[in-house]
Design an enzyme around this catalytic site. Structure first.
Site, short mmCIF file in Angstrom:
data_model
loop_
_atom_site.label_atom_id
_atom_site.label_comp_id
_atom_site.label_asym_id
_atom_site.label_seq_id
_atom_site.Cartn_x
_atom_site.Cartn_y
_atom_site.Cartn_z
N ALA A 72 2.25 4.29 1.73
CA ALA A 72 3.34 4.04 0.78
C ALA A 72 4.69 3.89 1.47
O ALA A 72 5.55 3.15 0.99
CB ALA A 72 3.40 5.16 -0.26
N THR A 73 4.89 4.57 2.58
CA THR A 73 6.16 4.41 3.29
C THR A 73 6.33 2.96 3.72
O THR A 73 7.39 2.35 3.50
CB THR A 73 6.20 5.32 4.54
OG1 THR A 73 6.02 6.68 4.11
CG2 THR A 73 7.51 5.19 5.29
N ASN A 152 7.57 13.30 -6.86
CA ASN A 152 6.66 14.12 -6.05
C ASN A 152 6.95 15.61 -6.12
O ASN A 152 6.07 16.43 -5.97
CB ASN A 152 6.67 13.64 -4.59
CG ASN A 152 8.06 13.34 -4.07
OD1 ASN A 152 8.79 12.53 -4.64
ND2 ASN A 152 8.45 14.02 -3.02
N GLN A 180 2.76 8.80 -6.68
CA GLN A 180 2.30 10.04 -7.30
C GLN A 180 1.60 9.81 -8.64
O GLN A 180 1.00 10.74 -9.17
CB GLN A 180 3.48 11.01 -7.47
CG GLN A 180 4.03 11.55 -6.17
CD GLN A 180 3.08 12.51 -5.46
OE1 GLN A 180 2.08 12.98 -6.03
NE2 GLN A 180 3.36 12.80 -4.20
N HIS A 202 -4.07 8.32 0.41
CA HIS A 202 -4.27 9.74 0.69
C HIS A 202 -3.68 10.69 -0.35
O HIS A 202 -3.78 11.91 -0.22
CB HIS A 202 -3.78 10.11 2.10
CG HIS A 202 -2.30 10.26 2.24
ND1 HIS A 202 -1.67 11.49 2.21
CD2 HIS A 202 -1.31 9.36 2.42
CE1 HIS A 202 -0.36 11.33 2.39
NE2 HIS A 202 -0.13 10.04 2.51
N THR A 241 -4.48 -6.56 12.06
CA THR A 241 -5.90 -6.41 11.75
C THR A 241 -6.08 -5.37 10.65
O THR A 241 -5.51 -4.28 10.71
CB THR A 241 -6.66 -5.96 13.01
OG1 THR A 241 -6.48 -6.97 14.01
CG2 THR A 241 -8.14 -5.77 12.73
N CYS A 328 13.30 22.26 5.63
CA CYS A 328 13.80 22.69 6.93
C CYS A 328 14.48 21.51 7.61
O CYS A 328 13.86 20.52 7.92
CB CYS A 328 12.64 23.17 7.77
SG CYS A 328 13.00 24.65 8.65
C1 LIG Z 1 3.61 10.65 -0.07
C2 LIG Z 1 4.63 9.75 -0.65
C3 LIG Z 1 5.08 8.63 0.04
C4 LIG Z 1 4.64 8.31 1.45
O1 LIG Z 1 3.33 7.87 1.49
P1 LIG Z 1 2.59 7.65 2.90
O2 LIG Z 1 1.34 6.94 2.55
O3 LIG Z 1 2.34 9.03 3.41
O4 LIG Z 1 3.48 6.85 3.76
C5 LIG Z 1 5.98 7.80 -0.59
N1 LIG Z 1 6.42 8.05 -1.83
C6 LIG Z 1 6.01 9.13 -2.53
C7 LIG Z 1 6.54 9.34 -3.90
C8 LIG Z 1 5.11 10.01 -1.96
O5 LIG Z 1 4.74 11.07 -2.66
#
Ligand SMILES: *Cc1c(COP(=O)(O)O)cnc(C)c1O
Length: 404
Positions: A72-73, A152, A180, A202, A241, A328
């Site tokens: 997602a990032t 989140n 989420q 994930h 790939t 942190c």
């Molecule tokens: C976990 C999360 C991400 C990042 O997802 P990744 O697959 O770990 O890069 C982005 N946005 C939200 C709202 C998330 O909870």
């Protein structure tokens, strides 16, 4: 010793059925999905096609609208940077929320250095967007509104349909970080007027390192400038790939989510409610943060007033995994910017814990959690001079603390 995992918003375990689906694609069918000249490649391509259809089906999209990424990032980066570059002639203004994930906020920050104008909207005390403020923020040069589906940290669900209508009325692209929400509640970007949507495997019982960006292909046909070049994979929007085993796992996770989300959501919302009721019955000064009507079924964010969350976690964190409302940083413990945006003072933000349940959470897990945390809160409060003052009726908000 029981180990309880209540941090499913950080990541979920891979469903064993997902792992079974993935395994053949590491050795038996290891081909490169871009190898067009032999059966090894064709097998891999077929597997990717099937997974793409499963992922598209989960969100009611066309297969051609799914771009696979590393998570997602990357999808958030591709959507926001890609739109900023592709639509630069139309304008440079982006609107988002202060409570977005860092993948969106940090991307916007970088674009500000490259000439973007970004409006970071406040949210209301319950974490919901102010729709009037959104509409007022739209300008002639606005190209994109980016609002996450569900938060989140709090699980609060934004009014996506209303936001979509406002964007449509003003001819502005609407992007959402759906990470989420996808796989947990019904999510259909087309129905909600969303043109781009990021999500990841994930957080829905699939593997780490694979995600997707939904990009609308009709009414309107949206384009994003690639952020990764080299071979023109994924319709030229994301070269590299393909992670075939990961994508197969993502597809399986999507199919399972489609079949089971309703049942999971019902079961988890009951457990979540049991958790909240258990705390409220046993303890004073317990507050649930964020809107409790428009929120995800498996999440609750709770402040235990006058108890420092990080310290509280130390009383049980060998046994229960969850997140606190403190982050942190290099120098200190900062209160979560999301909770601060909801108007929580530093004390309430620091005293909060996020409980995110998942497919493998059991009722015994919840009972154990209640028992341990109630004990921990009572223990911390028994030792706390602040709690003693509160019990003696001192108005703590009026106390002026001197700093030595
Ligand atoms: C976990 C999360 C991400 C990042 O997802 P990744 O697959 O770990 O890069 C982005 N946005 C939200 C709202 C998330 O909870």
């Amino acid at each position: 010793m029981r180990k309880v995992y209540l941090d499913n918003n950080a990541t979920t375990p891979c469903d064993p059925r997902v792992i079974d689906a993935m395994l053949p694609y590491f050795f038996e069918h290891f081909g490169n999905a871009a190898s067009r000249s032999h059966p090894f490649g064709w097998e891999a391509e077929d597997a990717v096609d099937k997974a793409r259809a499963q992922v598209a089906d989960l969100i009611g999209a066309d297969e051609k609208e799914i771009i696979f990424t590393s998570g997602a990032t990357e999808s958030d980066n591709l959507a926001i940077k890609g739109v900023f570059e592709m639509y630069s002639r139309k304008g440079n203004h982006i609107i988002t929320l202060k409570t977005e994930h860092k993948a969106v906020l940090d991307t916007c920050k970088v674009l500000e250095k490259k000439g973007a104008q970004v409006t970071y909207l406040d949210v209301k005390e319950d974490g919901l967007i102010d729709l009037v403020a959104l509409e007022n923020a739209i300008q002639k040069n606005t190209i994109l509104v980016s609002v996450m589906w569900a938060n989140n940290e709090t699980g609060v669900i934004q009014p996506m349909k209303e936001i979509g209508e406002i964007c449509a009325k003003h001819g502005v692209l609407f992007m959402s970080d759906g990470t989420q929400a996808v796989g947990k509640i019904p999510v259909n970007p087309r129905e909600y007027g969303i043109h781009l949507m990021a999500f990841t495997a994930h957080k829905m019982y699939g593997p780490k390192g694979v995600g997707a960006l939904y990009v609308s292909r009709k009414e309107p046909r949206v384009k994003v400038t690639a952020q990764m070049d080299g071979g023109g994979h994924e319709r030229g929007m994301r070269s590299g790939t393909l992670n075939v085993p990961g994508i197969v796992g993502f597809g399986k996770a999507a199919a399972l989510a489609k079949a089971e989300m309703q049942e999971d959501a019902l079961r988890l919302s009951k457990l979540r409610d049991k958790l909240e009721a258990g705390f409220k019955n046993a303890l004073e000064e317990v507050y649930v943060n964020g809107n409790t009507e428009h929120r995800m079924p498996h999440v609750t964010n709770i402040s235990f007033k006058h108890v420092e969350g990080e310290g509280l976690m130390m009383t049980f964190n060998q046994d229960i995994a969850l997140s606190s409302g403190s982050a942190c940083t290099s120098a200190s413990l900062e209160p979560s910017y999301v909770l601060v945006a909801l108007g929580l003072g530093d004390d309430l933000a620091h005293s909060s814990l996020r409980f995110s349940l998942g497919r493998f959470t059991s009722e015994e897990d919840i009972d154990f959690t209640l028992q341990s945390i109630i004990k921990g809160v009572n223990h911390m409060r028994d030792l706390s001079p602040i709690w003693e003052m509160y019990k003696e009726g001192v108005d703590l908000d009026s106390v002026v603390w001197s700093a030595h």
